[in-house]
Design an enzyme around this catalytic site. Sequence first.
Site, PDB file in Angstrom:
ATOM      1  N   MET A  55       0.818  -1.204   0.000  1.00 15.67           N
ATOM      2  CA  MET A  55       0.000   0.000   0.000  1.00 15.67           C
ATOM      3  C   MET A  55       0.864   1.271   0.000  1.00 15.67           C
ATOM      4  O   MET A  55       2.077   1.203   0.225  1.00 15.67           O
ATOM      5  CB  MET A  55      -0.924  -0.001   1.215  1.00 15.67           C
ATOM      6  CG  MET A  55      -1.893  -1.172   1.248  1.00 15.67           C
ATOM      7  SD  MET A  55      -2.949  -1.193   2.716  1.00 15.67           S
ATOM      8  CE  MET A  55      -3.973   0.258   2.429  1.00 15.67           C
ATOM      9  N   HIS A  56       0.215   2.406  -0.255  1.00 14.95           N
ATOM     10  CA  HIS A  56       0.755   3.753  -0.018  1.00 14.95           C
ATOM     11  C   HIS A  56       1.780   4.247  -1.029  1.00 14.95           C
ATOM     12  O   HIS A  56       2.054   5.442  -1.080  1.00 14.95           O
ATOM     13  CB  HIS A  56       1.392   3.872   1.375  1.00 14.95           C
ATOM     14  CG  HIS A  56       0.573   3.341   2.495  1.00 14.95           C
ATOM     15  ND1 HIS A  56      -0.709   3.766   2.756  1.00 14.95           N
ATOM     16  CD2 HIS A  56       0.846   2.390   3.437  1.00 14.95           C
ATOM     17  CE1 HIS A  56      -1.177   3.125   3.817  1.00 14.95           C
ATOM     18  NE2 HIS A  56      -0.261   2.286   4.240  1.00 14.95           N
ATOM     19  N   ASP A 100      -2.717  -4.949   0.203  1.00 16.68           N
ATOM     20  CA  ASP A 100      -2.290  -6.262   0.702  1.00 16.68           C
ATOM     21  C   ASP A 100      -2.923  -6.642   2.031  1.00 16.68           C
ATOM     22  O   ASP A 100      -3.227  -7.823   2.260  1.00 16.68           O
ATOM     23  CB  ASP A 100      -0.768  -6.345   0.782  1.00 16.68           C
ATOM     24  CG  ASP A 100      -0.126  -5.239   1.603  1.00 16.68           C
ATOM     25  OD1 ASP A 100      -0.845  -4.381   2.169  1.00 16.68           O
ATOM     26  OD2 ASP A 100       1.122  -5.219   1.696  1.00 16.68           O
TER      27      ASP A 100
END
Length: 506
Positions: free
Chosen positions: A83-84, A242
């Site tokens: 992520m991110h 995830d």
Amino acid sequence: MSKKLLGIDVGTGGTRVVLVDSDGRVLHSATTEHAPIYAAHIGWAEQEPADWWRAACASVRACLSESHTNPSEITGIGLSGQMHGLVLLDANGDVLRPSIIWCDQRTDAQCKAITEKIGARRLIELAANPALTGFTLPKIWWVRQFEPEIWSRVRSIMLPKDYVRFRLTGARAIDMADASGTLMLDVAGRKWSREILQASEVDEAFLPKLFESQEITGEVATEGARQSGLQPGIPVVAGAGDQAAGAVGMGIVRPGSVSATIGTSGVVFAATSRPVIEPQGRIHTFCHAIPDRWHVMGVTQGAGLSLRWFRDQFGALNVQGRDPYDTLCEEAVHVPAGADGLVWTPYLMGERTPHLDPFARGALVGLTAQHTRPHVIRAILEGVAFSLRDTFWIFDALKIPVENIRLGGGGARSPLWRQIQADVYGKTVELIAAEEGAAYGAALLAGAGTGVWPSVEKACDSVVRVASRVEPNAKDSAVLGRQYHLYRKLYPALREISHELGGAPA
């Protein structure tokens, strides 16, 4: 002919693909490693998006060929990923710079600037989370400030798995769960926050279209098929970040269900029926991979990373055919609970829960001449479990129900680490029959989106089974309870030193 599904997980260390049948059985899997993370400075972390695509194509081809699966047998594909991470594309769809990924810690000043401009309370009201260095929006602010020429050419903003989707299908799309970690989503309303975007001077047209996780976002395109070995026209669902995808794969889809997963990072994840806001932002509140459902999670930045750091710096016993992490854990089996007074704080990449401190630093405290290498390993295993217990402490304060805890990741594969977690949490922990991670959850989402199962919950009810349970040892649990209280004292005791060493602004 049985329907077959692919789950693709664009992780940090590599991309994993699993092939799943309509009964939820894993038929095959393949993983391709990524190039090492590039860190130009301490606390920085970057990867090349093209390398994720290379690894995804290699893993898909390996999975199909090794399982003797014809691409025409694949009826749906789901995506998951770290992520991110910030992926910036120009008007031609070309990558403008390496991706600044989730564990990068350079944006402390940008987080403070975002908080000052929007207001700490208002930001949490809008995004359900505070501005944290790992999130995507502070990375955007950093690029605009320090790389204005690159920012001037940006026409599209994506996250890691969605770049792979873009290469595979041509679609610019994202799921609600992954979008929650950008700090640009109205998490309660499940839409982009115009107020945050306006305050940040980010054009909403740059952002991908939002979908629920099981919704179809596009089909495998001709060029994507040529490079990946797939067949054109296969539907691709939105998938999930995830953590949400991994939770689906473990059956964490209803309130009361909780998972504790140790990968590179460590995550305690609980499903909720409504967005639960922690006023200090010490845990994250995100949309779940299921419509009208949310989740809360606490994150330890350096969980499995702590054991990997030890392995990389000090080595593991070289036993042919054995996983080095297995041999490391076996070294520590005979060390008593509490590691004879040795305590590890796993803050190798700063820390999120509960400290929200990019300048936190790891520490090994209590070392004496009598301690051995196995003591250090045991202390690392316990310290990571202590860090995850911090999240359970916050869950309890928020009255978030914890009816069962399922273990995932590397922390579920080691018998010693499983027992340590049961003892530290003081609760029975469960192991599922096939813990296949986020790629498996992505495949289940693909099945829910293409009619194999009527919903994500039904998919989990059909295929996720508890294989065994680990009970806490009362004596060791008491020892580790006392050790945990000492662990809790270390961060405030070392904070000033860590900030001076890390160069935190005064």
